[in-house]
Design a protein around this motif. Structure first.
Motif, PDB file in Angstrom:
ATOM      1  N   ASN A 107      28.634  25.767  45.958  1.00  0.00           N
ATOM      2  CA  ASN A 107      29.873  24.992  45.812  1.00  0.00           C
ATOM      3  C   ASN A 107      31.092  25.835  46.163  1.00  0.00           C
ATOM      4  O   ASN A 107      32.015  25.361  46.820  1.00  0.00           O
ATOM      5  CB  ASN A 107      30.008  24.440  44.395  1.00  0.00           C
ATOM      6  N   THR A 138      29.269  19.642  50.507  1.00  0.00           N
ATOM      7  CA  THR A 138      28.252  19.490  49.471  1.00  0.00           C
ATOM      8  C   THR A 138      28.268  18.138  48.773  1.00  0.00           C
ATOM      9  O   THR A 138      27.321  17.814  48.060  1.00  0.00           O
ATOM     10  CB  THR A 138      28.418  20.592  48.394  1.00  0.00           C
ATOM     11  N   GLN A 139      29.335  17.346  48.978  1.00  0.00           N
ATOM     12  CA  GLN A 139      29.415  16.030  48.336  1.00  0.00           C
ATOM     13  C   GLN A 139      30.496  15.188  48.989  1.00  0.00           C
ATOM     14  O   GLN A 139      31.518  15.713  49.425  1.00  0.00           O
ATOM     15  CB  GLN A 139      29.684  16.167  46.847  1.00  0.00           C
ATOM     16  N   TYR A 143      36.751  15.946  44.423  1.00  0.00           N
ATOM     17  CA  TYR A 143      36.360  16.914  43.402  1.00  0.00           C
ATOM     18  C   TYR A 143      37.586  17.711  42.991  1.00  0.00           C
ATOM     19  O   TYR A 143      38.403  18.079  43.834  1.00  0.00           O
ATOM     20  CB  TYR A 143      35.279  17.850  43.945  1.00  0.00           C
TER      21      TYR A 143
END
Length: 164
Positions: A107, A138-139, A143
């Motif tokens: 991350n 990663t996503q 975030y």
């Protein structure tokens, strides 16, 4: 001091009109919607900190949103570039801030790669880094990394930039 829009109203109007003209049945046209909100998030004797949120809907489920942090000199009413708030070189800010967060190596690497100074937002006496959706490998979701008010965070900031 007046903050500028994060979008061009005339361009959006032209895009909406073009989309309307392409709609076979005008009743099926979904109107465009745009908004920008700016609010103060932190301050001290010299600097006021703001967050500006932008949201755009262009029909058929197409939504864009963004959020940026802004620092303003209270005396001159001018925007202070985010890099000037820190004691380290601009290219090291993301790495040093993220080193203070509790993140996995994967991350942290993705966030260091995606990091932009505009993602740094001061909130009260803390800092958060707000990664927009689709900015991280990663996503796909947005975030946020919160960094509490600590000596380690303060060590990265100019003395005059520390929010009170």
């Amino acid at each position: 001091m007046e903050l500028q829009p994060l979008y061009n109203t005339f361009e959006l109007l032209e895009q909406a009109y073009a989309a309307y003209k392409e709609t076979e049945n005008p009743v099926d046209f979904e109107p465009f919607s745009v908004s920008q909100t700016t609010y103060q998030t932190a301050a001290n004797e010299k600097v006021q900190y703001f967050e500006t949120d932008f949201w755009l809907y262009t029909g058929k489920g197409n939504t864009t949103s963004d959020s940026i942090g802004i620092a303003v000199d209270k005396d001159t009413k001018t925007i202070i570039p985010t890099a000037e708030l820190f004691t380290c070189p601009a290219e090291e800010i993301g790495t040093r801030l993220l080193a203070l967060a509790d993140l996995s190596d994967a991350n942290r690497a993705a966030m260091e790669s995606a990091f932009r100074l505009k993602y740094v937002i001061f909130l009260g006496d803390s800092i958060y880094i707000k990664f927009p959706e689709n900015s991280l490998s990663t996503q796909p979701e947005a975030y946020v990394v919160y960094l509490e008010d600590t000596e380690s965070v303060h060590a990265l900031l100019q003395d005059w930039a520390i929010p009170k």
